[in-house]
Design a protein around this motif. Structure first.
Motif, PDB file in Angstrom:
ATOM      1  N   GLN A 237       0.809  -1.212   0.000  1.00 47.83           N
ATOM      2  CA  GLN A 237       0.000   0.000   0.000  1.00 47.83           C
ATOM      3  C   GLN A 237       0.845   1.267   0.000  1.00 47.83           C
TER       4      GLN A 237
ATOM      5  N   HIS B  53       1.152  -9.465   5.614  1.00 47.34           N
ATOM      6  CA  HIS B  53      -0.025  -8.588   5.604  1.00 47.34           C
ATOM      7  C   HIS B  53      -0.954  -9.002   4.453  1.00 47.34           C
TER       8      HIS B  53
ATOM      9  N   ASN C 144      -1.679 -10.447   9.439  1.00 46.67           N
ATOM     10  CA  ASN C 144      -2.614  -9.323   9.517  1.00 46.67           C
ATOM     11  C   ASN C 144      -4.049  -9.829   9.384  1.00 46.67           C
ATOM     12  N   GLU C 145      -4.933  -9.303  10.204  1.00 45.97           N
ATOM     13  CA  GLU C 145      -6.376  -9.580  10.110  1.00 45.97           C
ATOM     14  C   GLU C 145      -6.664 -11.037   9.758  1.00 45.97           C
TER      15      GLU C 145
ATOM     16  N   MET D  48      -2.607  -9.888  14.155  1.00 45.02           N
ATOM     17  CA  MET D  48      -3.574  -8.801  14.093  1.00 45.02           C
ATOM     18  C   MET D  48      -4.979  -9.323  13.753  1.00 45.02           C
TER      19      MET D  48
ATOM     20  N   TYR E  62     -11.945   0.027  13.401  1.00 42.92           N
ATOM     21  CA  TYR E  62     -12.401   1.143  12.572  1.00 42.92           C
ATOM     22  C   TYR E  62     -13.859   1.481  12.810  1.00 42.92           C
TER      23      TYR E  62
ATOM     24  N   TRP F 288     -18.593   3.661   6.796  1.00 37.41           N
ATOM     25  CA  TRP F 288     -18.148   2.956   8.003  1.00 37.41           C
ATOM     26  C   TRP F 288     -18.643   3.721   9.234  1.00 37.41           C
TER      27      TRP F 288
ATOM     28  N   SER G 276      -5.675   2.429  -0.790  1.00 36.99           N
ATOM     29  CA  SER G 276      -6.647   1.684   0.029  1.00 36.99           C
ATOM     30  C   SER G 276      -6.609   0.196  -0.293  1.00 36.99           C
ATOM     31  N   LEU G 277      -6.746  -0.605   0.742  1.00 32.99           N
ATOM     32  CA  LEU G 277      -6.746  -2.059   0.536  1.00 32.99           C
ATOM     33  C   LEU G 277      -8.034  -2.513  -0.148  1.00 32.99           C
ATOM     34  N   SER G 278      -9.179  -2.023   0.346  1.00 35.57           N
ATOM     35  CA  SER G 278     -10.435  -2.569  -0.160  1.00 35.57           C
ATOM     36  C   SER G 278     -10.837  -1.986  -1.500  1.00 35.57           C
TER      37      SER G 278
ATOM     38  N   LYS H  56      -9.006   7.736  -1.021  1.00 36.70           N
ATOM     39  CA  LYS H  56      -9.427   7.443   0.353  1.00 36.70           C
ATOM     40  C   LYS H  56      -8.192   7.622   1.229  1.00 36.70           C
TER      41      LYS H  56
ATOM     42  N   TYR I  18      -5.911   8.529   4.644  1.00 36.72           N
ATOM     43  CA  TYR I  18      -5.881   8.332   6.095  1.00 36.72           C
ATOM     44  C   TYR I  18      -4.832   9.211   6.783  1.00 36.72           C
TER      45      TYR I  18
HETATM   46  C1  BG6 Z   1      -7.273  -3.067   7.411  1.00 37.22           C
HETATM   47  C2  BG6 Z   1      -6.061  -3.509   6.647  1.00 37.22           C
HETATM   48  O1  BG6 Z   1      -8.223  -3.984   7.154  1.00 37.22           O
HETATM   49  O2  BG6 Z   1      -7.930  -1.918   7.017  1.00 37.22           O
HETATM   50  C3  BG6 Z   1      -5.350  -2.405   5.919  1.00 37.22           C
HETATM   51  O3  BG6 Z   1      -5.175  -4.197   7.483  1.00 37.22           O
HETATM   52  C4  BG6 Z   1      -6.372  -1.475   5.285  1.00 37.22           C
HETATM   53  O4  BG6 Z   1      -4.476  -2.967   4.979  1.00 37.22           O
HETATM   54  C5  BG6 Z   1      -7.214  -0.868   6.385  1.00 37.22           C
HETATM   55  O5  BG6 Z   1      -5.826  -0.483   4.486  1.00 37.22           O
HETATM   56  C6  BG6 Z   1      -8.222   0.168   5.905  1.00 37.22           C
HETATM   57  O6  BG6 Z   1      -8.992  -0.352   4.885  1.00 37.22           O
HETATM   58  P1  BG6 Z   1      -9.123   0.359   3.469  1.00 37.22           P
HETATM   59  O7  BG6 Z   1      -9.905  -0.597   2.681  1.00 37.22           O
HETATM   60  O8  BG6 Z   1      -9.813   1.630   3.721  1.00 37.22           O
HETATM   61  O9  BG6 Z   1      -7.751   0.535   2.955  1.00 37.22           O
END
Ligand code: BG6
Length: 487
Positions: free
Chosen positions: A18, A156, A201-202, A252, A329, A358, A439-441, A447, A449
């Protein structure tokens, strides 16, 4: 008492694909995330894949998401598509600048992930890739220069593409050996400088998307894959403790607080059952054994037995985690009849939401901290929390992000109350993510942060210039006052 405990770890968190970019530099192999396009093209695409007859398909979630992806589909790069993670925000070449900026806020910890395919490009080589090791050695040296503790995520949500395609990811027990070889290399090279490690991770997202790398949606395959990850994690903890006696291990978990939608007994009971899907992962890894309710979870996912050998049981017992780390989150609500893991399914009328829908729920964080600590009685580490929004930068790249300050302030107060009022032992907090990233999703840059704005858009245009946002200066005060400035 309005401060955090003495020695509290304050910092930020990110993941390799990322932020790094440089996806074809330094001998790096292809990674399971490399095929994710940005989500804002005219025809929304996510991962790009091709069927044997040439038909293209674009799975919206990870391309491992079996319900959308036939097993014969292969990942491809399309010339007319843009893949934001290939360049990301170019941490690969900007790490010195980024770490200096983080140090400027007073961070004493930085969580980052090592890219498995930078170290073992296809996951199966005998010897690690020296260039990959030297990149992370430089990152760690830089962190140490500023007195920052590295918090390393070993894996991750990713794996070398070869392992995903050839072995169907963690559904194969063989991945335990590949992962252990990778861990041993990391402990040998970085162990003397790194105390905190996260094995995955997760990991509880195994049931829904990415981390286990299998394309099969079959419940038995997914929970078998999870079992292989549990054993791999426990073996890594055992090995890590042998090689680095002071090291501390966590994994995580994605922890959204889950509320029953009403006080109807059926809704409350449904929430209890659904919550167990998360507890399953934490209990096994942090308590070291399969809980009695495991069979109920398996049954829910369409199978009634998982073969667990005595040897594996012994490994799980000996390889328990030292602390529990999680992302927070949002919260969710659930009611009788809802499918499990119905993230985003029902709306909580009492909460505001982010532009990505969210729910924002600081008290939910205090709730989660209490429930985990009550149950597991091991220190907590909050390793992801933050607000993803569209930031408007001025001509100098400056963003007046009061909304982010409000979000973090409310979450910090909840965290402080959990520690000071409720007696929860929490050793640190790493905000997601200090520097804007992909963003991951959704695969988007928009998006955002960060405390630090990066001039880069969804099409890969931008100077990559870094500019601290208003929240950067606010966070600096929070850290220097160890939390008392938030009042
Ligand atoms: C977590 C992941 O699920 O959420 C991160 O570990 C991810 O990799 C983060 O970036 C936020 O989610 P997103 O989809 O907004 O990037």
């Amino acid at each position: 008492m309005n401060t955090f405990p003495k020695g509290f770890l304050w910092g930020g968190a990110s993941a390799d694909f990322q932020v790094e970019g440089g996806f074809d530099e330094g001998g790096r192999g292809l990674l399971s995330h490399d095929y994710e396009t940005d989500g804002s093209l005219e025809e929304p695409r996510h991962h790009t894949m091709k069927m044997p007859d040439g038909t293209l398909i674009y799975p919206r979630s990870s391309f491992f998401y079996a319900d959308e992806v036939p097993p014969e589909a292969e990942p491809v790069f399309l010339e007319d598509a843009y893949y934001p993670s290939h360049k990301a925000v170019d941490f690969y070449h900007h790490y010195k600048e980024d770490i200096a900026l983080m140090a400027g806020m007073g961070f004493n910890v930085y969580r980052f992930s090592i890219c498995w395919s930078r170290i073992y490009p296809n996951g199966e080589e005998e010897q690690p890739n020296k260039e990959g090791l030297s990149f992370y050695r430089n990152v760690i040296n830089e962190l140490k220069k500023y007195g920052m503790e590295p918090l390393i995520t070993i894996c991750h949500d990713e794996m070398p593409m070869n392992l995903a395609l050839k072995y169907d990811g963690w559904s194969s027990r063989y991945l335990i050996d590949c992962y252990l070889k990778y861990c041993k290399t990391l402990f040998e090279h970085f162990g003397q400088d790194c105390k905190y490690w996260l094995t995955f991770n997760e990991i509880n997202a195994v049931k829904g998307f990415g981390p286990c790398g299998t394309r099969k949606s079959d419940g038995h395959v997914r929970y078998l894959a999870a079992h292989h990850m549990f054993v791999a994690s426990a073996k890594a903890v055992i090995l890590g403790h042998e090689m680095m006696p002071d090291a501390k291990f966590g994994t995580m978990y994605a922890m959204s607080e889950l509320y029953p939608a009403s006080c109807k007994s059926e809704d409350v009971f449904h929430a209890l059952l659904e919550r167990r899907e998360n507890w399953y992962f934490i209990d096994i890894m942090a308590r070291g054994y399969y809980p009695s309710y495991a069979k109920q979870i398996w049954k829910h996912h369409g199978f009634d037995h998982l073969e667990i050998s005595d040897e594996d049981k012994d490994i799980l017992k000996r390889g328990q985690l030292d602390f529990v780390s999680f992302s927070y989150y949002r919260s969710n609500i659930t009611q009788a009849g809802d499918p499990w893991f119905n993230v985003g399914g029902s709306i909580n009328p009492y909460l505001e939401t982010t532009p990505w829908g969210w729910p924002i729920d600081p008290l939910g964080l205090r709730h989660v901290m209490n429930t985990i600590y009550d149950r597991i009685q091991k220190p907590l580490f909050i390793v992801e929390n933050g607000l993803g929004v569209v930031d408007q930068a001025d001509e100098n790249g400056y963003v007046e992000d009061d909304y982010r300050i409000e979000y973090l302030k409310d979450h910090f107060k909840a965290m402080r109350d959990a520690i000071n009022e409720d007696g929860v032992d929490c050793i640190g907090y790493t905000m997601w993510a200090p520097v804007d990233l992909v963003s991951l999703s959704t695969g988007e840059m928009k998006k955002r942060y960060g405390f630090i704005y990066v001039d880069m858009n969804d099409k890969g245009e931008g100077s990559l210039k870094r500019t601290p946002k208003k929240s950067y200066y606010w966070m600096k005060e929070v850290i220097s006052s160890n939390g008392s400035s938030i009042d």
